[in-house]
Motif scaffolding. Sequence first.
Motif, PDB file in Angstrom:
ATOM      1  N   THR A   1       0.823  -1.214   0.000  1.00  0.00           N
ATOM      2  CA  THR A   1       0.000   0.000   0.000  1.00  0.00           C
ATOM      3  C   THR A   1       0.856   1.263   0.000  1.00  0.00           C
ATOM      4  OG1 THR A   1      -0.080   0.152   2.422  1.00  0.00           O
ATOM      5  CG2 THR A   1      -1.758  -1.214   1.337  1.00  0.00           C
ATOM      6  N   GLY A   2       2.097   1.133   0.460  1.00  0.00           N
ATOM      7  CA  GLY A   2       2.942   2.315   0.611  1.00  0.00           C
ATOM      8  C   GLY A   2       2.837   2.934   1.986  1.00  0.00           C
ATOM      9  N   GLU A   3       1.885   2.447   2.790  1.00  0.00           N
ATOM     10  CA  GLU A   3       1.723   2.891   4.179  1.00  0.00           C
ATOM     11  C   GLU A   3       2.448   1.893   5.078  1.00  0.00           C
ATOM     12  OE1 GLU A   3       0.267   5.391   5.705  1.00  0.00           O
ATOM     13  OE2 GLU A   3      -0.905   6.396   4.141  1.00  0.00           O
ATOM     14  N   GLU A   4       3.494   2.327   5.755  1.00  0.00           N
ATOM     15  CA  GLU A   4       4.303   1.423   6.560  1.00  0.00           C
ATOM     16  C   GLU A   4       3.480   0.678   7.606  1.00  0.00           C
ATOM     17  OE1 GLU A   4       8.131   1.674   9.614  1.00  0.00           O
ATOM     18  OE2 GLU A   4       7.731   3.311   8.218  1.00  0.00           O
ATOM     19  N   LEU A   5       2.561   1.362   8.244  1.00  0.00           N
ATOM     20  CA  LEU A   5       1.730   0.746   9.277  1.00  0.00           C
ATOM     21  C   LEU A   5       0.935  -0.421   8.705  1.00  0.00           C
ATOM     22  CD1 LEU A   5       0.565   0.810  12.173  1.00  0.00           C
ATOM     23  CD2 LEU A   5      -1.160   2.426  11.339  1.00  0.00           C
ATOM     24  N   LEU A   6       0.329  -0.225   7.528  1.00  0.00           N
ATOM     25  CA  LEU A   6      -0.499  -1.260   6.921  1.00  0.00           C
ATOM     26  C   LEU A   6       0.347  -2.379   6.316  1.00  0.00           C
ATOM     27  CD1 LEU A   6      -3.235   0.918   5.178  1.00  0.00           C
ATOM     28  CD2 LEU A   6      -3.225  -0.052   7.484  1.00  0.00           C
ATOM     29  N   ASP A   7       1.430  -2.012   5.648  1.00  0.00           N
ATOM     30  CA  ASP A   7       2.266  -3.033   5.023  1.00  0.00           C
ATOM     31  C   ASP A   7       2.930  -3.922   6.065  1.00  0.00           C
ATOM     32  OD1 ASP A   7       1.601  -2.145   2.507  1.00  0.00           O
ATOM     33  OD2 ASP A   7       3.310  -0.788   2.352  1.00  0.00           O
ATOM     34  N   GLY A   8       3.242  -3.361   7.235  1.00  0.00           N
ATOM     35  CA  GLY A   8       3.781  -4.175   8.313  1.00  0.00           C
ATOM     36  C   GLY A   8       2.776  -5.209   8.786  1.00  0.00           C
ATOM     37  N   ARG A   9       1.488  -4.815   8.828  1.00  0.00           N
ATOM     38  CA  ARG A   9       0.453  -5.749   9.235  1.00  0.00           C
ATOM     39  C   ARG A   9       0.253  -6.838   8.180  1.00  0.00           C
ATOM     40  NH1 ARG A   9       1.135  -5.012  13.399  1.00  0.00           N
ATOM     41  NH2 ARG A   9      -0.103  -4.990  15.259  1.00  0.00           N
ATOM     42  N   ILE A  10       0.376  -6.477   6.912  1.00  0.00           N
ATOM     43  CA  ILE A  10       0.249  -7.472   5.840  1.00  0.00           C
ATOM     44  C   ILE A  10       1.306  -8.557   6.008  1.00  0.00           C
ATOM     45  CG2 ILE A  10       0.511  -7.869   3.356  1.00  0.00           C
ATOM     46  CD1 ILE A  10      -0.723  -5.107   2.896  1.00  0.00           C
ATOM     47  N   GLU A  11       2.539  -8.154   6.283  1.00  0.00           N
ATOM     48  CA  GLU A  11       3.612  -9.124   6.454  1.00  0.00           C
ATOM     49  C   GLU A  11       3.389  -9.981   7.693  1.00  0.00           C
ATOM     50  OE1 GLU A  11       5.845  -9.889   4.169  1.00  0.00           O
ATOM     51  OE2 GLU A  11       4.681  -8.424   3.018  1.00  0.00           O
ATOM     52  N   SER A  12       2.843  -9.377   8.739  1.00  0.00           N
ATOM     53  CA  SER A  12       2.542 -10.152   9.954  1.00  0.00           C
ATOM     54  C   SER A  12       1.474 -11.205   9.670  1.00  0.00           C
ATOM     55  CB  SER A  12       2.073  -9.216  11.071  1.00  0.00           C
ATOM     56  OG  SER A  12       3.106  -8.350  11.474  1.00  0.00           O
ATOM     57  N   ILE A  13       0.451 -10.819   8.913  1.00  0.00           N
ATOM     58  CA  ILE A  13      -0.609 -11.768   8.554  1.00  0.00           C
ATOM     59  C   ILE A  13      -0.053 -12.868   7.660  1.00  0.00           C
ATOM     60  CG2 ILE A  13      -2.786 -12.056   7.294  1.00  0.00           C
ATOM     61  CD1 ILE A  13      -3.544  -9.221   8.191  1.00  0.00           C
ATOM     62  N   ARG A  14       0.809 -12.484   6.719  1.00  0.00           N
ATOM     63  CA  ARG A  14       1.394 -13.478   5.814  1.00  0.00           C
ATOM     64  C   ARG A  14       2.177 -14.539   6.593  1.00  0.00           C
ATOM     65  NH1 ARG A  14       1.847 -12.463   0.690  1.00  0.00           N
ATOM     66  NH2 ARG A  14       2.005 -10.200   1.055  1.00  0.00           N
ATOM     67  N   ALA A  15       2.974 -14.093   7.550  1.00  0.00           N
ATOM     68  CA  ALA A  15       3.741 -15.041   8.370  1.00  0.00           C
ATOM     69  C   ALA A  15       2.813 -15.915   9.197  1.00  0.00           C
ATOM     70  CB  ALA A  15       4.706 -14.274   9.274  1.00  0.00           C
TER      71      ALA A  15
END
Length: 219
Positions: free
Chosen positions: A60-74
């Motif tokens: 998304t380009g939003e660090e807060l949201l992209d960090g959550r995406i990676e957490s969900i992926r893991a």
Amino acid sequence: MRITLAEEVMLLSLDDESGSVKQRQSVNWAVAGALLLELVLAERVRVSGKYLELVDAPPTGEELLDGRIESIRAWMRGRTRRRVSEWLTKDQAKAVGPVVEWLVGRGVVVEERRKALGVFPVRRYPESDGAAERELRERLASAVSKGAEPDERTASLVAVIHAAGLHGLAFPGIPRKEITARTAAISEGHWEAESIRAAIRDMQLAMAAVTAATVVTVT
């Protein structure tokens, strides 16, 4: 600069003077739900009934949201989908910290460090600029108290507020019974938010049952 749904929940919950978080336990669930719902609105996560799945899309380009995406992926561990309630249970105790830090980074709140009783470190987050919260509360009042048709983001926020029972924080001074029907109607009219709202509600009921059982056992 757009404020995310999770940041809006935090603005409603932070005491304007002390900077402490009010209704912390409920806010934990609300922030976790708001982060997930933000990803749904950004079309990076899909919610279908009780399940969530990641959408193959660029960051998304939003660090807060992209960090959550990676957490969900893991957390997915290669699965195509997992239960919404399981993710919220995992994330609710960890979601507030990153969101508050993001608000500090944006300059919306400031971090104050002090020691309680001269020993215990305490952090508080009073607002540095109240404009964002004022606009937020005006938008919520328009949709809920005045009956205006909410846009998608406002409806999503109302759904999270309703699910977590944060009516008193969002609408101080207004008896809950006067606005519950309206917040429920807005929530039920928003399909994605309803899925997450139901998951938050079910987890809160489960936690209440565990707490009650613990009290009975101890006594």
